[in-house]
Enzyme design. Structure first.
Site, PDB file in Angstrom:
ATOM      1  N   GLU A  88       0.825  -1.213   0.000  1.00 44.75           N
ATOM      2  CA  GLU A  88       0.000   0.000   0.000  1.00 44.75           C
ATOM      3  C   GLU A  88       0.862   1.267   0.000  1.00 44.75           C
ATOM      4  OE1 GLU A  88      -3.106  -0.347   2.956  1.00 44.75           O
ATOM      5  OE2 GLU A  88      -4.153  -1.846   1.730  1.00 44.75           O
ATOM      6  N   GLU A 197      -5.074  -8.804   0.495  1.00 43.09           N
ATOM      7  CA  GLU A 197      -5.644  -8.686   1.843  1.00 43.09           C
ATOM      8  C   GLU A 197      -7.143  -8.562   1.737  1.00 43.09           C
ATOM      9  OE1 GLU A 197      -4.384  -5.361   4.149  1.00 43.09           O
ATOM     10  OE2 GLU A 197      -2.244  -5.797   3.980  1.00 43.09           O
TER      11      GLU A 197
END
Length: 278
Positions: A88, A197
């Site tokens: 991220e 995720e």
């Protein structure tokens, strides 16, 4: 950290034989400062016949690379399924070309051992074009450099603030939007895409918008959301393997704090909190 016990519990509860990590030397674990993740997890994984997608922080790539160089030898060639550089990072504002530069260096450095090198980021950074330079290799530097062909796309119905009865639809739609853009840009079947995720907080976790924490909702999302993605043919990493009661609360941009201790599929004693098969 007893990785072999973790692997035994995961294999017994879920039949999974692959895990992902985020850092080579995780400096965020106070009682293990720094935590020598790669040096400890790779021999344990090899012994238990697990594979690892090994993560390196893009923001501290050089120190991560230096720590990995003496650890990642050819004997772990079958243990390390892939490397991911960045988790991220785009979501946190790192430029796509900075991430790509680190990925390209990792391909050069470790490519004789690991065939897949990519990155992980939020679904919307793939959907909205932020990640396009990573897919195309269109960044400053020597030309040509191939784009990245291994991507982990993170998506959560929970972080969209959805009620549990709409969480699966939101989650799958977000994945589809990201995958659609990737495949349109790079071509069908040219990029290996995993869901990097997804998950839901259990009892004692924090609510987010209309998303309510609780182990029953966690189990519901797993059976309806995770199992649907698996049936669709997408490999899924559930966030996370086990509750981590040592974690401090996270503080978001709004300055509100949220619990991150109770997201595990297993509790802190490695006992499954709900059924982990579909």
């Amino acid at each position: 950290v007893d990785y072999e016990a973790d692997f035994d519990a995961l294999a017994q509860a879920s039949e999974s034989k692959i895990v992902r990590t985020y850092s080579v030397i995780d400096k965020n674990v106070a009682q293990f400062d720094p935590c020598q993740v790669a040096a400890e997890i790779l021999p344990a994984a090899a012994n238990k016949k697990f594979q690892v997608i090994l993560g390196l922080w893009a923001e501290s790539y050089e120190s991560e690379k230096a720590a990995l160089l003496p650890v990642l030898t050819s004997k772990y060639g079958n243990t390390v399924y892939a490397l991911t550089v960045g988790s991220e990072s785009l979501y946190r504002g790192v430029s796509a070309c900075d991430v790509f530069s680190a990925i390209d260096d990792a391909r050069t450095t470790f490519g004789s051992i690991v065939k897949r090198v990519g990155t992980a980021d939020s679904w919307n950074k793939f959907q909205d074009g932020t990640a396009d330079p990573i897919l195309t290799g269109d960044c400053p530097g020597p030309k040509p450099r191939p784009g990245v062909t291994f991507l982990l796309v993170n998506a959560f119905g929970y972080w969209q603030g959805q009620k549990i009865n709409n969480a699966t639809a939101t989650y799958l739609d977000d994945l589809q939007q990201a995958m659609g853009h990737i495949q349109k840009l790079a071509g069908l079947n040219t990029v290996e895409i995993w869901n990097g995720e997804t998950g839901w907080p259990g009892d004692n976790g924090s609510n987010y918008g209309e998303a309510e924490a609780g182990t029953q909702n966690e189990a519901t999302f797993f059976q309806h959301g995770v199992c649907a993605a698996l049936a669709w043919g997408i490999n899924v990493f559930y966030f996370e393997a086990a509750d981590e009661t040592w974690k401090p609360k996270s503080v978001g941009d709004s300055k509100a704090s949220a619990d991150e201790q109770h997201w595990g599929a297993l509790d802190a004693s490695r006992t499954p909190k709900f059924k982990l098969t579909c």
